[in-house]
Motif scaffolding. Sequence first.
Motif, PDB file in Angstrom:
ATOM      1  N   GLU A 151       0.813  -1.215   0.000  1.00 32.18           N
ATOM      2  CA  GLU A 151       0.000   0.000   0.000  1.00 32.18           C
ATOM      3  C   GLU A 151       0.852   1.273   0.000  1.00 32.18           C
ATOM      4  O   GLU A 151       0.445   2.290  -0.561  1.00 32.18           O
ATOM      5  N   THR A 152       2.041   1.204   0.608  1.00 31.38           N
ATOM      6  CA  THR A 152       2.906   2.389   0.640  1.00 31.38           C
ATOM      7  C   THR A 152       3.389   2.754  -0.756  1.00 31.38           C
ATOM      8  O   THR A 152       3.730   3.905  -1.019  1.00 31.38           O
ATOM      9  N   ALA A 153       3.429   1.783  -1.670  1.00 32.28           N
ATOM     10  CA  ALA A 153       3.816   2.053  -3.054  1.00 32.28           C
ATOM     11  C   ALA A 153       2.598   2.243  -3.949  1.00 32.28           C
ATOM     12  O   ALA A 153       2.591   3.085  -4.853  1.00 32.28           O
ATOM     13  N   SER A 175      -8.442  -0.482   5.629  1.00 31.73           N
ATOM     14  CA  SER A 175      -7.135  -0.081   5.126  1.00 31.73           C
ATOM     15  C   SER A 175      -6.988   1.418   5.288  1.00 31.73           C
ATOM     16  O   SER A 175      -7.844   2.186   4.813  1.00 31.73           O
ATOM     17  N   SER A 176      -5.900   1.834   5.958  1.00 31.87           N
ATOM     18  CA  SER A 176      -5.679   3.277   6.129  1.00 31.87           C
ATOM     19  C   SER A 176      -5.352   3.945   4.805  1.00 31.87           C
ATOM     20  O   SER A 176      -5.684   5.117   4.592  1.00 31.87           O
ATOM     21  N   ALA A 177      -4.732   3.233   3.884  1.00 34.34           N
ATOM     22  CA  ALA A 177      -4.386   3.805   2.584  1.00 34.34           C
ATOM     23  C   ALA A 177      -5.606   3.901   1.676  1.00 34.34           C
ATOM     24  O   ALA A 177      -5.715   4.828   0.864  1.00 34.34           O
ATOM     25  N   PHE A 178      -6.525   2.961   1.822  1.00 38.73           N
ATOM     26  CA  PHE A 178      -7.729   2.946   0.988  1.00 38.73           C
ATOM     27  C   PHE A 178      -8.951   2.854   1.907  1.00 38.73           C
ATOM     28  O   PHE A 178      -9.546   1.779   2.086  1.00 38.73           O
ATOM     29  N   PRO A 179      -9.348   3.965   2.491  1.00 43.84           N
ATOM     30  CA  PRO A 179     -10.476   3.955   3.449  1.00 43.84           C
ATOM     31  C   PRO A 179     -11.802   3.565   2.820  1.00 43.84           C
ATOM     32  O   PRO A 179     -12.736   3.176   3.531  1.00 43.84           O
ATOM     33  N   ASP A 180     -11.908   3.669   1.499  1.00 43.04           N
ATOM     34  CA  ASP A 180     -13.153   3.291   0.821  1.00 43.04           C
ATOM     35  C   ASP A 180     -13.174   1.821   0.415  1.00 43.04           C
ATOM     36  O   ASP A 180     -14.021   1.417  -0.399  1.00 43.04           O
TER      37      ASP A 180
END
Length: 240
Positions: A151-153, A175-180
């Motif tokens: 997710e960081t990339a 997921s903090s990177a993809f809250p939706d």
Amino acid sequence: MSEDCQTLGWHFYCDPAKTEPAAQPETPPSPNTAPESAPDPRERIKAIRDKLDLLKATAILDPTEDNVAAYIRFQREQLDRASVFSDQWRRTVWQNPDLDYDLVRPTGALAKRAWSDARKQDAAQVLAALPERYGVFYFFKGDCPPCRAMETALKPFTETHGLHTMAVSLDGSRSSAFPDAVTDTGQAARLGVTGEHLPALALFDTAQGAVIPVGFGALAADELERRIYVLTQVEVGHDY
């Protein structure tokens, strides 16, 4: 019997006149008769291998100086033969551009740099147009460390290129990177994602209505670019 022989009387025996035998017509070669062929080079190679194996086995089982030296000498002859073949190979490739794969995928420093620069330019154009046709499916689980690394990339990659991303959680975690992110309701199974290898990334081709798997496991941004370019632009068997 000749006339001269007949005048000699009954008590003379004369040999009958000799006649030359009639010339026999030459028999044409049968169309099924094959000309004597040259020695098969495959048999020569087999004989060399057999001899090399024999000399090696002899040297191992009876390692006298003569046996070992015989094996080394014969082996060196074959290495010299291979060196000549290798040298002729490269000369042939250099002088026949249709045989030189280095012209397709360079390995030399100068040509490789030029090829890489051209590839980066092409990839940039492809990625710029990617959102017009493709979206991204991202499958993850909450207890998956590689997913967090991915997710960081993936997050900055999709934002930079304007790619719509559907993150799908296989275990309902967030997921903090993809809250939706949405919880899997069969999407993974329809796309062939079992959850055994995560994270999983795929492109959705809106023009063809097809899914293109990109890869499994954590992938860096440059690897994502390379894979997406190859999978969407390069035919199988080309540029490999």
